[in-house]
Design an enzyme around this catalytic site. Structure first.
Site, mmCIF file in Angstrom:
data_model
loop_
_atom_site.group_PDB
_atom_site.id
_atom_site.type_symbol
_atom_site.label_atom_id
_atom_site.label_comp_id
_atom_site.label_asym_id
_atom_site.label_seq_id
_atom_site.Cartn_x
_atom_site.Cartn_y
_atom_site.Cartn_z
ATOM 1 C CB SER A 58 -0.866 0.012 1.260
ATOM 2 O OG SER A 58 -1.516 1.265 1.393
ATOM 3 C CE1 TYR A 71 -4.228 -1.692 5.104
ATOM 4 C CE2 TYR A 71 -3.268 0.438 4.561
ATOM 5 C CZ TYR A 71 -3.798 -0.780 4.156
ATOM 6 O OH TYR A 71 -3.882 -1.074 2.825
ATOM 7 C CE LYS A 119 -1.505 -3.551 3.265
ATOM 8 N NZ LYS A 119 -1.551 -4.740 2.414
#
Length: 155
Positions: A47, A65, A69
């Site tokens: 991402s 998150y 990533k």
């Protein structure tokens, strides 16, 4: 401070699903993969949050998150080096899309009215096209990192 507000359950859930899943996938490759008889491509979807920290402090768990990533990005680079040092003809790409029109992003937007109608998004086909591009390059070319963003995305 999203890191502080992240619930233990959210941290455990994201950490359990992200990077460990990649290790499991790699360890499940058939034995002939590791002999180096034929070239291969490992294309991991990361991402943009694994390349740049998005200004998403108002979004719960965004820091967790991003951290997972970043782990995907680091794993890709580590594998690329390991394969190179081992002489395995396996190319490794970390594909880092920006905002993609997916259910996950729609959930984030629905839970944060400040973002509604403000995030331009890629279509899933845009990411599929990027993967096809990576796969179409000659075996002598390794695209180690690719970031794909919609025109006008601010990250």
């Amino acid at each position: 401070m999203a890191v502080v507000r992240a619930t233990r359950l959210a941290v455990a859930d994201m950490a359990r699903r992200r990077a460990p899943g990649l290790f499991i996938m790699i360890n499940s490759w058939p034995p002939w993969t590791w002999r180096g008889d034929a070239p291969g491509v490992l294309n991991m979807i990361s991402s943009i949050a694994g390349r740049k920290i998005p200004a998403m402090g108002a979004i719960p768990d965004s820091s967790v998150y991003s951290a997972t990533k970043y782990a995907v990005t680091a794993l890709c680079e580590t594998l690329r080096l390991e394969f190179s040092y081992s002489g395995l003809p396996i190319r490794v790409t970390s594909l880092s899309p920006g905002a993609v029109d997916t259910q996950m992003l729609h959930t984030v937007i629905a839970n944060n009215p400040l973002l509604k109608d403000k995030i331009p998004m890629l279509k899933p086909k845009d990411i599929a096209d990027a993967v096809l591009y990576v796969l179409s390059t000659p075996d002598s070319v390794n695209i180690s990192e690719m970031t794909v963003q919609v025109t006008g995305e601010i990250v």
